[in-house]
Design a protein around this motif. Structure first.
Motif, PDB file in Angstrom:
ATOM      1  N   ILE A 126       0.833  -1.206   0.000  1.00 24.30           N
ATOM      2  CA  ILE A 126       0.000   0.000   0.000  1.00 24.30           C
ATOM      3  C   ILE A 126       0.864   1.252   0.000  1.00 24.30           C
ATOM      4  CG2 ILE A 126      -1.630   1.339   1.418  1.00 24.30           C
ATOM      5  CD1 ILE A 126      -2.920  -1.393   2.190  1.00 24.30           C
ATOM      6  N   ARG A 127       1.943   1.187   0.797  1.00 26.49           N
ATOM      7  CA  ARG A 127       2.807   2.369   0.907  1.00 26.49           C
ATOM      8  C   ARG A 127       3.673   2.562  -0.347  1.00 26.49           C
ATOM      9  NH1 ARG A 127       6.470   1.114   5.293  1.00 26.49           N
ATOM     10  NH2 ARG A 127       7.693   0.261   3.594  1.00 26.49           N
ATOM     11  N   ASP A 128       4.406   1.518  -0.744  1.00 26.34           N
ATOM     12  CA  ASP A 128       5.386   1.683  -1.826  1.00 26.34           C
ATOM     13  C   ASP A 128       4.748   1.816  -3.199  1.00 26.34           C
ATOM     14  OD1 ASP A 128       7.131   1.533   0.211  1.00 26.34           O
ATOM     15  OD2 ASP A 128       7.931  -0.458  -0.272  1.00 26.34           O
ATOM     16  N   LEU A 129       3.627   1.146  -3.403  1.00 25.41           N
ATOM     17  CA  LEU A 129       2.961   1.265  -4.715  1.00 25.41           C
ATOM     18  C   LEU A 129       1.862   2.326  -4.671  1.00 25.41           C
ATOM     19  CD1 LEU A 129       2.651  -2.554  -5.630  1.00 25.41           C
ATOM     20  CD2 LEU A 129       4.431  -0.951  -6.320  1.00 25.41           C
ATOM     21  N   GLN A 130       1.737   2.995  -3.542  1.00 25.12           N
ATOM     22  CA  GLN A 130       0.738   4.069  -3.336  1.00 25.12           C
ATOM     23  C   GLN A 130      -0.654   3.622  -3.750  1.00 25.12           C
ATOM     24  OE1 GLN A 130       2.929   6.829  -5.747  1.00 25.12           O
ATOM     25  NE2 GLN A 130       3.583   7.962  -3.945  1.00 25.12           N
ATOM     26  N   LEU A 131      -1.074   2.483  -3.176  1.00 23.59           N
ATOM     27  CA  LEU A 131      -2.348   1.890  -3.573  1.00 23.59           C
ATOM     28  C   LEU A 131      -3.537   2.572  -2.901  1.00 23.59           C
ATOM     29  CD1 LEU A 131      -1.485  -1.924  -3.417  1.00 23.59           C
ATOM     30  CD2 LEU A 131      -1.366  -0.379  -5.391  1.00 23.59           C
ATOM     31  N   ASP A 132      -4.603   2.718  -3.668  1.00 26.07           N
ATOM     32  CA  ASP A 132      -5.872   3.159  -3.093  1.00 26.07           C
ATOM     33  C   ASP A 132      -6.574   1.979  -2.448  1.00 26.07           C
ATOM     34  OD1 ASP A 132      -5.938   5.953  -4.011  1.00 26.07           O
ATOM     35  OD2 ASP A 132      -5.909   5.031  -5.997  1.00 26.07           O
ATOM     36  N   CYS A 133      -6.285   0.813  -2.994  1.00 28.70           N
ATOM     37  CA  CYS A 133      -6.989  -0.348  -2.470  1.00 28.70           C
ATOM     38  C   CYS A 133      -6.265  -1.642  -2.828  1.00 28.70           C
ATOM     39  CB  CYS A 133      -8.424  -0.240  -2.994  1.00 28.70           C
ATOM     40  SG  CYS A 133      -9.153  -1.668  -3.612  1.00 28.70           S
ATOM     41  N   LEU A 134      -6.306  -2.582  -1.898  1.00 31.04           N
ATOM     42  CA  LEU A 134      -5.613  -3.857  -2.074  1.00 31.04           C
ATOM     43  C   LEU A 134      -6.613  -5.005  -1.900  1.00 31.04           C
ATOM     44  CD1 LEU A 134      -2.798  -5.265  -2.382  1.00 31.04           C
ATOM     45  CD2 LEU A 134      -2.697  -5.322   0.114  1.00 31.04           C
ATOM     46  N   PHE A 135      -6.738  -5.815  -2.951  1.00 31.85           N
ATOM     47  CA  PHE A 135      -7.622  -6.980  -2.887  1.00 31.85           C
ATOM     48  C   PHE A 135      -6.828  -8.212  -2.467  1.00 31.85           C
ATOM     49  CE2 PHE A 135     -10.358  -4.476  -5.610  1.00 31.85           C
ATOM     50  CZ  PHE A 135     -11.620  -4.895  -5.235  1.00 31.85           C
ATOM     51  N   ILE A 136      -7.408  -8.994  -1.561  1.00 25.04           N
ATOM     52  CA  ILE A 136      -6.761 -10.239  -1.159  1.00 25.04           C
ATOM     53  C   ILE A 136      -7.680 -11.399  -1.526  1.00 25.04           C
ATOM     54  CG2 ILE A 136      -5.749 -11.505   0.760  1.00 25.04           C
ATOM     55  CD1 ILE A 136      -5.704  -8.727   2.232  1.00 25.04           C
ATOM     56  N   ASP A 137      -7.243 -12.158  -2.527  1.00 25.04           N
ATOM     57  CA  ASP A 137      -8.027 -13.313  -2.969  1.00 25.04           C
ATOM     58  C   ASP A 137      -7.661 -14.493  -2.066  1.00 25.04           C
ATOM     59  OD1 ASP A 137      -9.698 -14.869  -4.491  1.00 25.04           O
ATOM     60  OD2 ASP A 137      -8.270 -15.171  -6.126  1.00 25.04           O
ATOM     61  N   THR A 138      -8.586 -14.903  -1.211  1.00 29.10           N
ATOM     62  CA  THR A 138      -8.265 -15.917  -0.194  1.00 29.10           C
ATOM     63  C   THR A 138      -8.618 -17.331  -0.644  1.00 29.10           C
ATOM     64  OG1 THR A 138     -10.430 -15.753   0.842  1.00 29.10           O
ATOM     65  CG2 THR A 138      -8.732 -14.269   1.682  1.00 29.10           C
ATOM     66  N   HIS A 139      -8.129 -18.291   0.112  1.00 27.92           N
ATOM     67  CA  HIS A 139      -8.440 -19.702  -0.142  1.00 27.92           C
ATOM     68  C   HIS A 139      -9.824 -20.014   0.432  1.00 27.92           C
ATOM     69  CE1 HIS A 139      -7.531 -23.835  -0.988  1.00 27.92           C
ATOM     70  NE2 HIS A 139      -7.819 -24.196   0.254  1.00 27.92           N
ATOM     71  N   PRO A 140     -10.644 -20.788  -0.297  1.00 32.09           N
ATOM     72  CA  PRO A 140     -11.964 -21.129   0.248  1.00 32.09           C
ATOM     73  C   PRO A 140     -11.855 -21.905   1.566  1.00 32.09           C
ATOM     74  CG  PRO A 140     -11.813 -21.748  -2.067  1.00 32.09           C
ATOM     75  CD  PRO A 140     -10.434 -21.361  -1.633  1.00 32.09           C
ATOM     76  N   GLY A 141     -12.931 -21.906   2.337  1.00 28.43           N
ATOM     77  CA  GLY A 141     -12.921 -22.596   3.623  1.00 28.43           C
ATOM     78  C   GLY A 141     -12.386 -21.692   4.709  1.00 28.43           C
ATOM     79  N   VAL A 142     -12.214 -22.247   5.908  1.00 24.35           N
ATOM     80  CA  VAL A 142     -11.772 -21.395   7.011  1.00 24.35           C
ATOM     81  C   VAL A 142     -10.538 -21.941   7.724  1.00 24.35           C
ATOM     82  CG1 VAL A 142     -13.906 -20.157   7.544  1.00 24.35           C
ATOM     83  CG2 VAL A 142     -13.597 -22.461   8.435  1.00 24.35           C
TER      84      VAL A 142
END
Lengths: 253, 163
Positions: A126-142
């Motif tokens: 977020i800091r170095d690429l100056q992101l407005d938003c970061l998506f995290i594609d997670t693994h299904p299940g818990v």
């Protein structure tokens, strides 16, 4: 808007990676700098939708988690292809893929990974690429890592299909996320033609006490573009694209 | 021709692929009625559309607004239209929350042939087994790992807020 957004579905096959990738593109088109992390380390796949080829030796999220590189070394600018000329001068889209090498996947499965380090990585991105938003594609299940990724997010996007199994599983995720104090937004996907959309929307909101951000129709065309192109670019008028744009608008509000 | 009224088109969109399947063009008209009834300017033969469902009205400056009149309402961007709402080139109106979509465009728009609007059947809503849910959640949430996650998450979030 929320900075870190986890996307999760209780079961596989909900269209999670496809929806995440296309949503990220829609946000980038609006002039946002967006990052997408493939945190589904056990079964990576979102790179395929961005037509990102993993060449041998190129850095991945795995290398960062094993202390071999900075996380920004594993970030690839996929803007040109993913935006296909749309967007403005600010628009940027970065992909942080995880390794598709079977030995790398086996090692992660066996050893797990340091979530504190992952959290640190998100911060750096977020800091170095100056992101407005970061998506995290997670693994299904818990599993533990997925729960932690969810727990450190500003928003959890829940993807589910309108069937009993998804409904039951998602209820578990909702309950756990609530105990972790993470705000949620639901995206209902693969709604069959003929299902009462309004009733379904009200039903989902009443069942989970979570707002619905998009009601995405069952989409035969997405199968044809699944590996190789981005749906929102190829079908700009499609009801799926229109609904997803509503979700993007809602996220930016 | 009335002052300010312009050339516009209203297209009925394919419910699956989103392209126009029928287009009505208007030149110099400042009121366009949309509905199921035969006397409307745009006739959409769909059971979810009211006889008189909506009106598009142009003011003297050529700005168009939509007024919803139908029982099932009219939606723009997923929101119900309550007061007269401005429309512009490319605005898509949904006639009822499950109903067909029509697109407003300025100038002319070519139509491509296609299928008609599908109807709504009474498919069952998915349900939750509350007892099973309780068991499954407590199986996860009551174990030590989850309590650790809760604690760790709190610390990680705090660390992020501080930076």
């Amino acid at each position: 808007m929320p900075r870190t957004i986890s996307i999760h579905s209780f079961r596989g096959g909900t269209g999670k990676s496809n929806t995440s990738a296309n949503l990220a593109v829609l946000l980038a088109r609006e002039g946002m700098r967006v990052g997408v992390v493939d945190a589904d380390i056990q079964s990576p796949g979102i790179h395929v939708i961005f037509s990102h080829k993993q060449v041998s030796g190129a850095r991945t999220l795995n290398d960062f988690l094993w202390g071999r590189c900075n996380i920004t070394d594993a970030a690839y600018d996929v803007s040109e292809k993913a935006l296909a000329g749309a967007g403005n001068e600010k628009s940027k889209l970065f992909l942080i893929p995880s390794s598709i090498d079977s030995q790398d996947i086996a090692r992660i499965l066996h050893e797990g990974y340091d979530v504190t380090l992952l959290n640190e990585g998100f911060k750096q991105l977020i800091r170095d690429l100056q992101l407005d938003c970061l998506f995290i594609d997670t693994h299904p299940g818990v599993n533990e890592e997925t729960l932690l990724s969810i727990a450190i997010s500003d928003l959890l996007l829940l993807l589910l299909r309108p069937d009993n199994q998804d409904f039951q599983g998602t209820a578990v995720t909702v309950e756990l996320a609530r105990r972790l104090n993470v705000p949620m937004l639901a995206l209902v996907n693969k709604i069959p033609p003929g299902m009462d959309r309004q009733r379904l929307k009200e039903h989902v909101e009443a069942t989970y006490k979570v707002k619905v951000g998009a009601m995405l129709p069952l989409n035969a065309e997405i199968v044809q573009v699944a590996s190789g192109d981005l749906f929102v670019n190829q079908y700009p008028e499609h009801p799926f694209t229109r609904e997803l744009k509503l979700a993007a608008k809602r996220l930016m509000a | 021709m009335l002052l300010g009224a312009t050339q516009i088109a209203v297209s009925l969109l394919d419910p699956v692929k989103g392209h126009p399947i029928q287009t009505w063009e208007f030149d110099g008209q400042s009121l366009i009625r949309i509905g199921r009834g035969e006397t409307n300017d745009v006739v959409v033969a769909d059971p979810l559309v009211s006889r008189t469902h909506a009106e598009l009205i142009s003011d003297t400056a050529g700005r168009w607004r939509v007024v919803s009149l139908g029982r099932n309402g009219t939606l723009v961007d997923g929101e119900m239209v309550s007061d007269p709402m401005p429309v512009r080139h490319g605005t898509i109106l949904q006639l009822g929350s499950n109903g067909p979509w029509v697109e407003f465009s300025e100038g002319r728009r070519a139509s491509r042939g296609g299928e008609t609007v599908s109807s709504i059947s009474d498919l069952a809503m998915p349900e939750i087994d509350q007892e099973l849910l309780k068991t499954e959640v407590s199986k996860i949430a009551d174990c030590e790992t989850f309590l650790d996650i809760q604690k760790q998450a709190q610390e990680l979030r705090k660390a992020r807020e501080e930076s």
